[in-house]
Design a protein around this motif. Sequence first.
Motif, PDB file in Angstrom:
ATOM      1  N   SER A   1      30.952  43.134 -41.783  1.00 26.66           N
ATOM      2  CA  SER A   1      30.121  44.331 -41.975  1.00 26.66           C
ATOM      3  C   SER A   1      28.644  44.039 -41.778  1.00 26.66           C
ATOM      4  CB  SER A   1      30.380  44.928 -43.357  1.00 26.66           C
ATOM      5  OG  SER A   1      30.584  43.915 -44.317  1.00 26.66           O
ATOM      6  N   GLU A   2      28.263  42.745 -41.828  1.00 25.59           N
ATOM      7  CA  GLU A   2      26.892  42.336 -41.481  1.00 25.59           C
ATOM      8  C   GLU A   2      26.918  40.889 -41.030  1.00 25.59           C
ATOM      9  OE1 GLU A   2      23.822  42.749 -44.459  1.00 25.59           O
ATOM     10  OE2 GLU A   2      24.560  44.722 -45.078  1.00 25.59           O
ATOM     11  N   ASN A   3      26.181  40.603 -39.967  1.00 28.33           N
ATOM     12  CA  ASN A   3      25.944  39.243 -39.509  1.00 28.33           C
ATOM     13  C   ASN A   3      24.757  39.345 -38.564  1.00 28.33           C
ATOM     14  OD1 ASN A   3      27.277  37.069 -37.048  1.00 28.33           O
ATOM     15  ND2 ASN A   3      26.693  36.345 -39.072  1.00 28.33           N
ATOM     16  N   GLY A   4      23.735  38.554 -38.802  1.00 28.24           N
ATOM     17  CA  GLY A   4      22.563  38.687 -37.941  1.00 28.24           C
ATOM     18  C   GLY A   4      21.537  37.611 -38.214  1.00 28.24           C
ATOM     19  N   MET A   5      20.485  37.648 -37.416  1.00 24.39           N
ATOM     20  CA  MET A   5      19.465  36.605 -37.475  1.00 24.39           C
ATOM     21  C   MET A   5      18.082  37.231 -37.515  1.00 24.39           C
ATOM     22  SD  MET A   5      18.973  33.505 -34.775  1.00 24.39           S
ATOM     23  CE  MET A   5      17.795  32.189 -35.107  1.00 24.39           C
ATOM     24  N   GLY A   6      17.335  36.925 -38.564  1.00 23.90           N
ATOM     25  CA  GLY A   6      15.977  37.461 -38.698  1.00 23.90           C
ATOM     26  C   GLY A   6      14.952  36.478 -38.185  1.00 23.90           C
ATOM     27  N   VAL A   7      14.015  36.957 -37.370  1.00 26.85           N
ATOM     28  CA  VAL A   7      12.989  36.088 -36.779  1.00 26.85           C
ATOM     29  C   VAL A   7      11.628  36.770 -36.910  1.00 26.85           C
ATOM     30  CG1 VAL A   7      12.172  35.079 -34.601  1.00 26.85           C
ATOM     31  CG2 VAL A   7      14.597  34.924 -35.219  1.00 26.85           C
TER      32      VAL A   7
ATOM     33  N   ARG B   1       6.155  37.282 -29.585  1.00 23.42           N
ATOM     34  CA  ARG B   1       5.826  36.106 -28.744  1.00 23.42           C
ATOM     35  C   ARG B   1       6.912  35.812 -27.729  1.00 23.42           C
ATOM     36  NH1 ARG B   1       7.615  31.658 -33.191  1.00 23.42           N
ATOM     37  NH2 ARG B   1       8.726  33.278 -34.317  1.00 23.42           N
ATOM     38  N   PHE B   2       8.093  36.426 -27.917  1.00 21.71           N
ATOM     39  CA  PHE B   2       9.180  36.200 -26.954  1.00 21.71           C
ATOM     40  C   PHE B   2       9.287  37.357 -25.952  1.00 21.71           C
ATOM     41  CE2 PHE B   2      10.621  34.043 -30.929  1.00 21.71           C
ATOM     42  CZ  PHE B   2      10.401  32.748 -30.491  1.00 21.71           C
ATOM     43  N   MET B   3       8.222  38.157 -25.867  1.00 18.19           N
ATOM     44  CA  MET B   3       8.277  39.319 -24.979  1.00 18.19           C
ATOM     45  C   MET B   3       7.904  38.941 -23.554  1.00 18.19           C
ATOM     46  SD  MET B   3       6.851  43.186 -25.359  1.00 18.19           S
ATOM     47  CE  MET B   3       7.238  43.364 -27.028  1.00 18.19           C
ATOM     48  N   GLN B   4       8.749  39.384 -22.613  1.00 23.73           N
ATOM     49  CA  GLN B   4       8.437  39.237 -21.183  1.00 23.73           C
ATOM     50  C   GLN B   4       8.757  40.567 -20.515  1.00 23.73           C
ATOM     51  OE1 GLN B   4      10.653  35.975 -19.516  1.00 23.73           O
ATOM     52  NE2 GLN B   4       9.819  34.514 -20.987  1.00 23.73           N
ATOM     53  N   ASN B   5       7.827  41.073 -19.729  1.00 19.97           N
ATOM     54  CA  ASN B   5       8.016  42.358 -19.042  1.00 19.97           C
ATOM     55  C   ASN B   5       8.456  43.467 -20.013  1.00 19.97           C
ATOM     56  OD1 ASN B   5       7.570  40.854 -16.687  1.00 19.97           O
ATOM     57  ND2 ASN B   5       9.751  40.386 -16.508  1.00 19.97           N
ATOM     58  N   GLY B   6       7.846  43.432 -21.209  1.00 17.49           N
ATOM     59  CA  GLY B   6       8.094  44.508 -22.174  1.00 17.49           C
ATOM     60  C   GLY B   6       9.398  44.400 -22.942  1.00 17.49           C
ATOM     61  N   ILE B   7      10.171  43.320 -22.710  1.00 19.62           N
ATOM     62  CA  ILE B   7      11.460  43.185 -23.408  1.00 19.62           C
ATOM     63  C   ILE B   7      11.491  41.869 -24.180  1.00 19.62           C
ATOM     64  CG2 ILE B   7      13.960  42.860 -23.062  1.00 19.62           C
ATOM     65  CD1 ILE B   7      13.768  44.918 -20.822  1.00 19.62           C
ATOM     66  N   ILE B   8      11.932  41.922 -25.432  1.00 20.00           N
ATOM     67  CA  ILE B   8      12.021  40.712 -26.244  1.00 20.00           C
ATOM     68  C   ILE B   8      13.226  39.893 -25.789  1.00 20.00           C
ATOM     69  CG2 ILE B   8      12.496  39.868 -28.586  1.00 20.00           C
ATOM     70  CD1 ILE B   8      10.605  42.184 -29.523  1.00 20.00           C
ATOM     71  N   GLN B   9      12.943  38.654 -25.379  1.00 20.98           N
ATOM     72  CA  GLN B   9      13.988  37.749 -24.856  1.00 20.98           C
ATOM     73  C   GLN B   9      14.558  36.945 -26.035  1.00 20.98           C
ATOM     74  OE1 GLN B   9      14.662  37.872 -21.416  1.00 20.98           O
ATOM     75  NE2 GLN B   9      13.158  39.523 -21.416  1.00 20.98           N
ATOM     76  N   ASP B  10      15.421  37.587 -26.792  1.00 20.68           N
ATOM     77  CA  ASP B  10      15.924  36.952 -28.027  1.00 20.68           C
ATOM     78  C   ASP B  10      17.229  36.205 -27.774  1.00 20.68           C
ATOM     79  OD1 ASP B  10      17.154  39.405 -27.552  1.00 20.68           O
ATOM     80  OD2 ASP B  10      17.357  39.914 -29.670  1.00 20.68           O
ATOM     81  N   ASP B  11      17.152  35.189 -26.901  1.00 21.84           N
ATOM     82  CA  ASP B  11      18.350  34.390 -26.592  1.00 21.84           C
ATOM     83  C   ASP B  11      18.935  33.732 -27.837  1.00 21.84           C
ATOM     84  OD1 ASP B  11      18.559  34.247 -23.436  1.00 21.84           O
ATOM     85  OD2 ASP B  11      16.442  34.214 -23.964  1.00 21.84           O
ATOM     86  N   TYR B  12      18.051  33.366 -28.780  1.00 16.95           N
ATOM     87  CA  TYR B  12      18.517  32.750 -30.034  1.00 16.95           C
ATOM     88  C   TYR B  12      19.482  33.676 -30.774  1.00 16.95           C
ATOM     89  CZ  TYR B  12      14.388  35.553 -31.083  1.00 16.95           C
ATOM     90  OH  TYR B  12      13.463  36.575 -31.124  1.00 16.95           O
ATOM     91  N   ARG B  13      19.257  34.982 -30.695  1.00 22.66           N
ATOM     92  CA  ARG B  13      20.128  35.944 -31.390  1.00 22.66           C
ATOM     93  C   ARG B  13      21.478  36.048 -30.676  1.00 22.66           C
ATOM     94  NH1 ARG B  13      16.508  39.532 -32.276  1.00 22.66           N
ATOM     95  NH2 ARG B  13      16.197  38.920 -34.460  1.00 22.66           N
ATOM     96  N   ILE B  14      21.431  36.026 -29.344  1.00 27.17           N
ATOM     97  CA  ILE B  14      22.683  36.066 -28.569  1.00 27.17           C
ATOM     98  C   ILE B  14      23.520  34.829 -28.904  1.00 27.17           C
ATOM     99  CG2 ILE B  14      23.669  36.006 -26.231  1.00 27.17           C
ATOM    100  CD1 ILE B  14      21.090  37.540 -25.315  1.00 27.17           C
ATOM    101  N   GLU B  15      22.881  33.680 -28.981  1.00 24.39           N
ATOM    102  CA  GLU B  15      23.597  32.438 -29.328  1.00 24.39           C
ATOM    103  C   GLU B  15      24.198  32.530 -30.731  1.00 24.39           C
ATOM    104  OE1 GLU B  15      24.411  29.947 -27.227  1.00 24.39           O
ATOM    105  OE2 GLU B  15      23.503  31.381 -25.828  1.00 24.39           O
ATOM    106  N   PHE B  16      23.427  33.108 -31.636  1.00 24.07           N
ATOM    107  CA  PHE B  16      23.891  33.283 -33.024  1.00 24.07           C
ATOM    108  C   PHE B  16      25.154  34.157 -33.052  1.00 24.07           C
ATOM    109  CE2 PHE B  16      24.024  35.473 -37.098  1.00 24.07           C
ATOM    110  CZ  PHE B  16      23.630  34.520 -38.023  1.00 24.07           C
ATOM    111  N   PHE B  17      25.101  35.291 -32.353  1.00 25.65           N
ATOM    112  CA  PHE B  17      26.269  36.187 -32.314  1.00 25.65           C
ATOM    113  C   PHE B  17      27.470  35.480 -31.678  1.00 25.65           C
ATOM    114  CE2 PHE B  17      23.248  40.105 -31.918  1.00 25.65           C
ATOM    115  CZ  PHE B  17      23.118  40.169 -33.295  1.00 25.65           C
ATOM    116  N   LYS B  18      27.233  34.837 -30.555  1.00 25.31           N
ATOM    117  CA  LYS B  18      28.331  34.157 -29.840  1.00 25.31           C
ATOM    118  C   LYS B  18      29.022  33.128 -30.739  1.00 25.31           C
ATOM    119  CE  LYS B  18      26.988  34.194 -24.927  1.00 25.31           C
ATOM    120  NZ  LYS B  18      26.353  33.389 -23.866  1.00 25.31           N
ATOM    121  N   GLY B  19      28.204  32.313 -31.401  1.00 24.82           N
ATOM    122  CA  GLY B  19      28.749  31.259 -32.252  1.00 24.82           C
ATOM    123  C   GLY B  19      29.648  31.818 -33.341  1.00 24.82           C
TER     124      GLY B  19
END
Length: 462
Positions: free
Chosen positions: A366-372, A377-395
């Motif tokens: 019901s909840e799983n996530g990563m707060g940063v 500072r991870f913004m490129q071309n207006g989009i936050i590149q939160d690869d760390y969050r994708i890795e967290f979800f995948k794991g």
Amino acid sequence: MSIHYAFPEGFWWGSAVSATQIEGAASEGGKGKNIWDYWYEQEPYRFFENIGPEVTSDFYHRYKEDIQLMKEIGLNSFRFSISWSRLIPEGRGDVNPEGVRFYDAVIDELLKNDIEPFVTLFHFDMPLVKQNEGGWENRAVVEAFADYAKTCFQLFGDRVKKWFTFNEPIVPVEGGYLYDFHYPNVVDGRRAIQVAYHTMVAHAKAVEAFRKAEIKDGKIGIVLNLTPSYPRSGHPADQKAAKIADLFFNRSFLDPAVLGEYPAELIEILKAYDHLPQTEEGDAELIRNHTVDLLGVNYYQPRRVKAKDHLPNTEGPFMPEWFFDAYEMPGRKMNPYRGWEIYEKGLYDIMINLRDHYGNIESFVSENGMGVQNEERFMQNGIIQDDYRIEFFKGHLKWLHQAIQEGCRVKGYHVWTFMDNWSWMNAYKNRYGLVSVDLKTQKRTIKKSGEWMKLVTRNNGF
């Protein structure tokens, strides 16, 4: 994209949130004050950057736009909470028609977009009037909650089929009555235990009201933040420490909610220290006869413990930490922003425990996530590149997939959270969303993790 991890058909891909953390409009629409509104007025400096719950992510005014974004990401379910003080401003008595209108509109908008509403009745936001009557220490507030639950089932039960009494009921106990991070900022083990017990009675009364409401195809559950307790070593003293931590922080709610009774070992400890709560005749039967259909599991981090290095100060307030010390395992993987360990296998361990010791109850994450912090500072071309969050979800999803392969009845995975939201004393310090929220303009932008989630929901796996 080849799918390595395929999830069962009809899997619930979604996100979770609470009323106080996203609605805003804290003094609009006939809403009564809750403890957060009040505490912020009294001590704003205790909230990160002095930001209170008045506006948050403005879901109250922008819910249509937000639900469109959920649909765009492909989420098929959304857990939110009803604000008790928005629906019944005094906590008991008159129902606020503007509150009803708002929740009706949110539910209808979700259904129109093929997103199933999952509704939590209580997510940390006690109406101030009821807190002033003693909150969960007072049996009359327990009765008021049962009435509120009944009202919700009558108003929304024709459309809402998944109901949850409480979100993380141990947190108001810890925060409000042990460790001073929620109002009413009491530090008193005896009162904490009474609050925990009455919360469980309130839960059982709400389940009873749900059964009487006879909601067609309806299920009722509870959402618990289950945190596996891992001992430092195989030494008997470390093992015992982990077992007691598990009793206090997990089994104190898990056992009565799912099995209908409290663990005998927990009762023995409280009895030995003269800290048993006051009970009423019929309580045990009420809890035994009103167990849940469905369990929500919130998981962020493990709990690692060891035997105590020093004897507790018995003149201080009775605390769970009289029985164990926290253990920091060398070489553990960390989320440095939140100071939390990342241990993906913990999710698997929880599910296997539910399979083997709790009748393999139907459950979902019901909840799983990563707060940063400072995600800009991870913004490129207006989009936050939160690869760390994708890795967290995948794991975490890999281990969840493994649990499903091994027969655990896991029905879904909800991330915390859909969009950046206000987080109690931390306010907007750590961002958790699939969607970023610009606090100045309230503009929403899907992060890289949201784009990734689109692919996951489309393929029912990754």
